[in-house]
Design an enzyme around this catalytic site. Structure first.
Site, mmCIF file in Angstrom:
data_model
loop_
_atom_site.group_PDB
_atom_site.id
_atom_site.type_symbol
_atom_site.label_atom_id
_atom_site.label_comp_id
_atom_site.label_asym_id
_atom_site.label_seq_id
_atom_site.Cartn_x
_atom_site.Cartn_y
_atom_site.Cartn_z
ATOM 1 N N GLU A 274 42.503 35.617 54.942
ATOM 2 C CA GLU A 274 43.820 36.243 54.868
ATOM 3 C C GLU A 274 44.759 35.553 53.877
ATOM 4 O OE1 GLU A 274 45.014 36.311 58.963
ATOM 5 O OE2 GLU A 274 43.959 38.198 59.346
ATOM 6 N N GLU B 131 24.488 25.985 66.037
ATOM 7 C CA GLU B 131 25.539 24.995 66.289
ATOM 8 C C GLU B 131 24.976 23.611 66.596
ATOM 9 O OE1 GLU B 131 26.935 24.873 70.793
ATOM 10 O OE2 GLU B 131 27.390 26.815 69.869
#
Length: 300
Positions: A83, A114
């Site tokens: 953004e 992970e």
């Protein structure tokens, strides 16, 4: 620390009957827990501000802000990074989000990603991490191996390393140079850290990116003067920004914007000082995009 000892994994005593109550009561319980998130963040504002100052310093040296994490944490970093270009006119390589398991993991869980600390290091190596960069590793538990590997490599390179976690005294805090520990307590649904923990991470990331952009002059007063007018809404917003900043008419704003390919900051400088379009561009370049500094020189 064992997973069952983590605050993010404990059962919430306020929601033990959440599967027995009405829909209204379910969302009321969620809302009551969500109210605790801003309070948790308030306790770590000094730590957030410290990270922001390092990010601003990095940007001024041509460095980058790099978010890294797994699962929800990684996705939130990617969201914040993505953004920045439309909102602040930044190049896409200035704020980067990476996620364990690669782009596929944005949409689909990649099992075991992970747990790979080496991948956390290798993903930063792939970005050619330097000492001028800031790495913010994100993990609610504060114990994700992928994020720990990223922090270790950041330290090795000499970059600034920061951990954004939702647990006190985490493993990541022992590795990172800076720790933001927004401890929001047990989730409404045990272990569902996309909820309060994810909300806390989102709010902190908003603060880091927004405050850093303010620090390098991407905001004038409270106006996003580097907005990229890439669609009708943003073209309208750029015009409104020029009007708000200068008090000129919409027509005058459009005329000034036409000289700068819709770039609001240069149009504002031109309208407020009466300088030529080229002079506005030169002044902003001289002052590295700091509009207030350019205005001060022109008015002095």
């Amino acid at each position: 620390m064992k997973i069952n000892h983590l605050a993010t994994e404990k059962r919430n005593p306020n929601t033990l009957d959440i599967d027995e109550v009405s829909s209204l009561e379910v969302v009321r319980k969620i809302n009551n827990e969500d109210k605790k998130v801003p309070e948790a963040i308030e306790h770590v504002l000094p730590e957030i501000a410290s990270v922001v100052e390092h990010v601003v310093a990095a940007f001024r040296k041509g460095g980058r802000l790099i978010y890294t994490g797994a699962g929800t944490s990684g996705r939130l970093g990617i969201l914040d990074a993505s953004e920045c270009p439309p909102t602040y006119g930044t190049p896409p390589e200035m704020v980067i989000g990476i996620i364990a398991g690669g782009d596929q993991a944005i949409h689909t869980a990649v099992e075991g990603a992970e747990d790979d600390a080496e991948a956390g290091k290798n993903d930063l190596k792939h970005l050619q991490l330097t000492k001028d960069d800031v790495v913010v590793a994100i993990a609610a538990s504060g114990r994700t191996p992928y994020a720990i590997g990223a922090l270790e490599y950041a330290n090795e390179v000499g970059a600034v390393s920061a951990a954004l976690v939702c647990s006190q005294d985490s493993e990541m805090s022992k590795v990172a140079q800076h720790t933001i520990a927004a401890v929001v307590g047990p989730e409404v649904v045990t272990g569902s850290t996309r909820m309060k923990a994810g909300t806390a991470q989102k709010l902190v990331l908003n603060m880091i990116s927004t405050a850093s952009m303010i620090g390098i002059g991407k905001v004038y007063s409270n106006l996003m003067v580097d907005v990229q007018p890439s669609n009708k809404k943003l073209i309208q917003r750029a015009r409104n920004i020029v009007v708000e900043a200068t008090g000129c008419s919409p027509e005058e704003a459009e005329q000034a914007l036409s000289h700068h390919d819709g770039y609001a900051k240069a149009a504002i400088l031109q309208v407020l000082t009466g300088c030529s379009p080229q002079e506005a561009k030169d002044l902003l370049e001289k002052h590295k995009g700091m509009l207030k500094q350019a205005l001060q020189e022109k008015k002095s």
